[in-house]
Scaffold this motif. Sequence first.
Motif, PDB file in Angstrom:
ATOM      1  N   ARG A   7       0.844  -1.181   0.000  1.00 50.34           N
ATOM      2  CA  ARG A   7       0.000   0.000   0.000  1.00 50.34           C
ATOM      3  C   ARG A   7       0.890   1.246   0.000  1.00 50.34           C
ATOM      4  N   PRO A   8       1.397   1.615  -1.184  1.00 56.12           N
ATOM      5  CA  PRO A   8       2.202   2.834  -1.249  1.00 56.12           C
ATOM      6  C   PRO A   8       1.313   4.054  -1.029  1.00 56.12           C
ATOM      7  N   SER A   9       1.889   5.082  -0.426  1.00 56.33           N
ATOM      8  CA  SER A   9       1.098   6.285  -0.204  1.00 56.33           C
ATOM      9  C   SER A   9       1.930   7.533  -0.457  1.00 56.33           C
ATOM     10  N   ALA A  10       1.207   8.631  -0.641  1.00 55.35           N
ATOM     11  CA  ALA A  10       1.809   9.950  -0.825  1.00 55.35           C
ATOM     12  C   ALA A  10       1.238  10.856   0.258  1.00 55.35           C
ATOM     13  N   ARG A  11       2.111  11.578   0.953  1.00 54.49           N
ATOM     14  CA  ARG A  11       1.700  12.405   2.078  1.00 54.49           C
ATOM     15  C   ARG A  11       2.328  13.797   1.930  1.00 54.49           C
ATOM     16  N   PRO A  74       9.797  14.309  -3.844  1.00 53.79           N
ATOM     17  CA  PRO A  74       9.645  13.867  -2.446  1.00 53.79           C
ATOM     18  C   PRO A  74      10.845  14.300  -1.604  1.00 53.79           C
ATOM     19  N   ILE A  75      10.550  14.676  -0.343  1.00 48.41           N
ATOM     20  CA  ILE A  75      11.611  15.096   0.571  1.00 48.41           C
ATOM     21  C   ILE A  75      11.978  13.999   1.567  1.00 48.41           C
ATOM     22  N   ALA A  76      11.089  13.008   1.702  1.00 48.15           N
ATOM     23  CA  ALA A  76      11.353  11.928   2.658  1.00 48.15           C
ATOM     24  C   ALA A  76      10.547  10.698   2.261  1.00 48.15           C
ATOM     25  N   VAL A  77      10.960   9.566   2.831  1.00 52.93           N
ATOM     26  CA  VAL A  77      10.257   8.299   2.627  1.00 52.93           C
ATOM     27  C   VAL A  77      10.400   7.472   3.900  1.00 52.93           C
ATOM     28  N   ASP A  93       5.736   5.156   2.274  1.00 47.72           N
ATOM     29  CA  ASP A  93       5.106   6.468   2.339  1.00 47.72           C
ATOM     30  C   ASP A  93       6.087   7.523   1.836  1.00 47.72           C
ATOM     31  N   TRP A  94       5.689   8.233   0.774  1.00 45.63           N
ATOM     32  CA  TRP A  94       6.491   9.310   0.198  1.00 45.63           C
ATOM     33  C   TRP A  94       5.956  10.630   0.719  1.00 45.63           C
ATOM     34  N   PHE A  95       6.838  11.501   1.184  1.00 45.46           N
ATOM     35  CA  PHE A  95       6.455  12.779   1.772  1.00 45.46           C
ATOM     36  C   PHE A  95       6.930  13.941   0.899  1.00 45.46           C
TER      37      PHE A  95
END
Length: 165
Positions: A7-11, A74-77, A93-95
């Motif tokens: 379940r990949p996500s983008a935040r 993205p700045i973080a994962v 989770d990609w931030f």
Amino acid sequence: MATRIDRPSARVVVIDETGHVLLFKIDDPQDARPAIWITPGGGIEPGESVVAAACRELFEETGRQTTNGALGAPIAVCRGDWEFRGVPLHSVDWFFGLRTTRFEPEVDGYSDLEREIQGEARWWHPDELDTTEELTLPAGLAELARAVAREAHPSEPVELAWLAV
């Protein structure tokens, strides 16, 4: 044992003009685990880019529109295993970071599930995140919020620790 589902996500780490970060309290009435505070975001749909998912999720959960260009890279994962209502999941989770003026999130775009589990929204100062006993995801969110407030964008996404709950 059931197979873990990816379940990949983008935040989005949303920072206001005073350096506060917007978080939502997730409290599932079907789960005995304590509530957790998270950034706006959610699952990436099939065929959707990570940045497009971040834009869509931000709009659905806050009513705030943004563009792929405004979010950039993205700045973080962070990566981790968790379970939701008996289903074992693995998330990446990609931030993304977004600086904006403070606003009151709108809930018009919430799904039925979000209406059930997503409670209050709150703007947190990073210093509060350093000292709170409440759970926040991801680990290292305070430093990430400070970096977004400073407009410090790493050349590669920072790897953050997953908080097991």
